[in-house]
Design a protein around this motif. Structure first.
Motif, PDB file in Angstrom:
ATOM      1  N   ARG A 105      33.150  99.926 -52.018  1.00  0.00           N
ATOM      2  CA  ARG A 105      33.336  98.731 -52.843  1.00  0.00           C
ATOM      3  C   ARG A 105      33.007  97.471 -52.039  1.00  0.00           C
ATOM      4  O   ARG A 105      32.247  96.610 -52.497  1.00  0.00           O
ATOM      5  CB  ARG A 105      34.767  98.647 -53.365  1.00  0.00           C
ATOM      6  CG  ARG A 105      35.004  97.409 -54.237  1.00  0.00           C
ATOM      7  CD  ARG A 105      36.461  97.245 -54.637  1.00  0.00           C
ATOM      8  NE  ARG A 105      36.918  98.351 -55.450  1.00  0.00           N
ATOM      9  CZ  ARG A 105      37.900  99.183 -55.098  1.00  0.00           C
ATOM     10  NH1 ARG A 105      38.508  99.035 -53.945  1.00  0.00           N
ATOM     11  NH2 ARG A 105      38.255 100.159 -55.891  1.00  0.00           N
ATOM     12  N   HIS A 106      33.546  97.374 -50.852  1.00  0.00           N
ATOM     13  CA  HIS A 106      33.300  96.197 -50.026  1.00  0.00           C
ATOM     14  C   HIS A 106      31.823  96.062 -49.669  1.00  0.00           C
ATOM     15  O   HIS A 106      31.228  94.988 -49.788  1.00  0.00           O
ATOM     16  CB  HIS A 106      34.133  96.250 -48.747  1.00  0.00           C
ATOM     17  CG  HIS A 106      35.512  95.696 -48.890  1.00  0.00           C
ATOM     18  ND1 HIS A 106      35.767  94.365 -49.147  1.00  0.00           N
ATOM     19  CD2 HIS A 106      36.734  96.295 -48.822  1.00  0.00           C
ATOM     20  CE1 HIS A 106      37.065  94.168 -49.220  1.00  0.00           C
ATOM     21  NE2 HIS A 106      37.675  95.319 -49.032  1.00  0.00           N
ATOM     22  N   VAL A 107      31.228  97.158 -49.231  1.00  0.00           N
ATOM     23  CA  VAL A 107      29.840  97.091 -48.768  1.00  0.00           C
ATOM     24  C   VAL A 107      28.888  96.769 -49.910  1.00  0.00           C
ATOM     25  O   VAL A 107      28.021  95.895 -49.785  1.00  0.00           O
ATOM     26  CB  VAL A 107      29.438  98.420 -48.088  1.00  0.00           C
ATOM     27  CG1 VAL A 107      27.941  98.435 -47.799  1.00  0.00           C
ATOM     28  CG2 VAL A 107      30.209  98.608 -46.785  1.00  0.00           C
ATOM     29  N   LEU A 108      29.044  97.463 -51.033  1.00  0.00           N
ATOM     30  CA  LEU A 108      28.079  97.299 -52.113  1.00  0.00           C
ATOM     31  C   LEU A 108      28.225  95.972 -52.844  1.00  0.00           C
ATOM     32  O   LEU A 108      27.279  95.532 -53.508  1.00  0.00           O
ATOM     33  CB  LEU A 108      28.219  98.458 -53.110  1.00  0.00           C
ATOM     34  CG  LEU A 108      27.821  99.832 -52.555  1.00  0.00           C
ATOM     35  CD1 LEU A 108      28.134 100.925 -53.569  1.00  0.00           C
ATOM     36  CD2 LEU A 108      26.341  99.874 -52.174  1.00  0.00           C
ATOM     37  N   MET A 109      29.381  95.323 -52.716  1.00  0.00           N
ATOM     38  CA  MET A 109      29.591  94.050 -53.404  1.00  0.00           C
ATOM     39  C   MET A 109      29.298  92.832 -52.535  1.00  0.00           C
ATOM     40  O   MET A 109      29.419  91.706 -53.000  1.00  0.00           O
ATOM     41  CB  MET A 109      31.042  93.969 -53.917  1.00  0.00           C
ATOM     42  CG  MET A 109      31.401  95.006 -54.963  1.00  0.00           C
ATOM     43  SD  MET A 109      30.522  94.814 -56.530  1.00  0.00           S
ATOM     44  CE  MET A 109      31.455  93.444 -57.239  1.00  0.00           C
ATOM     45  N   GLU A 110      28.882  93.021 -51.305  1.00  0.00           N
ATOM     46  CA  GLU A 110      28.759  91.869 -50.413  1.00  0.00           C
ATOM     47  C   GLU A 110      27.401  91.185 -50.480  1.00  0.00           C
ATOM     48  O   GLU A 110      27.206  90.141 -49.881  1.00  0.00           O
ATOM     49  CB  GLU A 110      29.050  92.274 -48.971  1.00  0.00           C
ATOM     50  CG  GLU A 110      27.965  93.123 -48.332  1.00  0.00           C
ATOM     51  CD  GLU A 110      28.330  93.526 -46.908  1.00  0.00           C
ATOM     52  OE1 GLU A 110      27.407  93.827 -46.132  1.00  0.00           O
ATOM     53  OE2 GLU A 110      29.516  93.560 -46.581  1.00  0.00           O
ATOM     54  N   ASP A 111      26.446  91.751 -51.179  1.00  0.00           N
ATOM     55  CA  ASP A 111      25.150  91.089 -51.396  1.00  0.00           C
ATOM     56  C   ASP A 111      24.449  90.773 -50.074  1.00  0.00           C
ATOM     57  O   ASP A 111      24.190  89.620 -49.740  1.00  0.00           O
ATOM     58  CB  ASP A 111      25.340  89.807 -52.210  1.00  0.00           C
ATOM     59  CG  ASP A 111      24.000  89.202 -52.652  1.00  0.00           C
ATOM     60  OD1 ASP A 111      23.002  89.943 -52.693  1.00  0.00           O
ATOM     61  OD2 ASP A 111      23.964  87.996 -52.935  1.00  0.00           O
ATOM     62  N   SER A 112      24.134  91.806 -49.316  1.00  0.00           N
ATOM     63  CA  SER A 112      23.436  91.650 -48.042  1.00  0.00           C
ATOM     64  C   SER A 112      22.318  92.678 -47.952  1.00  0.00           C
ATOM     65  O   SER A 112      22.236  93.612 -48.762  1.00  0.00           O
ATOM     66  CB  SER A 112      24.408  91.849 -46.875  1.00  0.00           C
ATOM     67  OG  SER A 112      24.824  93.211 -46.802  1.00  0.00           O
ATOM     68  N   ALA A 113      21.464  92.510 -46.963  1.00  0.00           N
ATOM     69  CA  ALA A 113      20.388  93.485 -46.746  1.00  0.00           C
ATOM     70  C   ALA A 113      20.972  94.857 -46.430  1.00  0.00           C
ATOM     71  O   ALA A 113      20.450  95.890 -46.868  1.00  0.00           O
ATOM     72  CB  ALA A 113      19.486  93.001 -45.613  1.00  0.00           C
ATOM     73  N   ALA A 114      22.068  94.859 -45.675  1.00  0.00           N
ATOM     74  CA  ALA A 114      22.699  96.135 -45.328  1.00  0.00           C
ATOM     75  C   ALA A 114      23.260  96.831 -46.562  1.00  0.00           C
ATOM     76  O   ALA A 114      23.164  98.060 -46.698  1.00  0.00           O
ATOM     77  CB  ALA A 114      23.807  95.901 -44.297  1.00  0.00           C
TER      78      ALA A 114
END
Length: 204
Positions: A105-114
């Motif tokens: 949830r945190h990673v996919l919602m952060e709007d970054s290249a990663a």
């Protein structure tokens, strides 16, 4: 996965696991390498030694998460009913594990290249599983580029939108019984379509 005592893990694995838990709880930006090292009971200098940077640590966590997902999906026994078996494993991986759920949830919602890279790798995994399902249910194989996106959205949607979905559902979204019901509903949708196939319908 079998739980492993932290004392049996290497320093690198302890840092990776601590990062996974803290990233799941706080997000990447809000977590310092010092906090990860403290949670692992190790020196902050070891983060640089093992991973090069905080970004390198994150990449290692991503690899670990994706390897875990891939390994469990690959181990699914098609003889027990491929769609049902994949549904059960997906529900457990993306729903029953609160740490993995929080991390994604945190990673996919952060709007970054990663985060875009991680989604792309999940998308490739969805394409692989669709190929397996198409081989099993060939006459009903999906067409077009959107099939993998649609499957992934079915799986990830409740995980990403839990906070706004929960007020509209009477039971906890990731209660085991609710997970099983949602997985069964997704399977019916994938196999039958929401309104059935065009040839099943009369009229325009």
């Amino acid at each position: 996965m079998r739980a492993v005592d932290k004392s049996d893990l290497t320093g690198r694995a302890r840092l990776r696991d601590a990062a996974l838990e803290l990233f799941a709880e706080r997000g990447f930006d809000a977590t310092s390498t010092r906090a990860v090292a403290a949670a692992a009971g190790l020196s902050p200098a070891l983060v640089t030694r093992h991973f090069g940077s905080k970004e390198g640590l994150r990449a290692a966590v991503d690899d670990y998460v994706l390897d875990r997902i891939g390994t469990e999906l690959e181990a699914v026994d098609g003889d027990a009913g491929l769609m049902e078996s994949l549904g059960k494993v997906s529900a457990r991986l993306f729903g029953a594990d609160p740490v993995l759920r929080g991390y994604l949830r945190h990673v996919l919602m952060e709007d970054s290249a990663a985060s875009a890279d991680l989604f792309g790798r999940l998308l490739n995994g969805a394409r692989t599983e669709l190929a397996r399902l198409s081989a099993e249910y060939g006459s009903r194989a999906p067409e077009g580029e959107w099939a993998a996106f649609q499957v992934l959205c079915l799986v990830l949607g409740p995980l990403l939108l839990e906070r706004v979905m929960q007020p509209h559902h009477g039971e906890p979204m990731f209660d085991p019984q609710v997970l099983a019901q949602r997985s069964a509903a997704n399977q019916r949708l994938l196999l039958q379509g929401l309104y059935g196939s065009p040839e099943d319908r009369s009229g325009g």
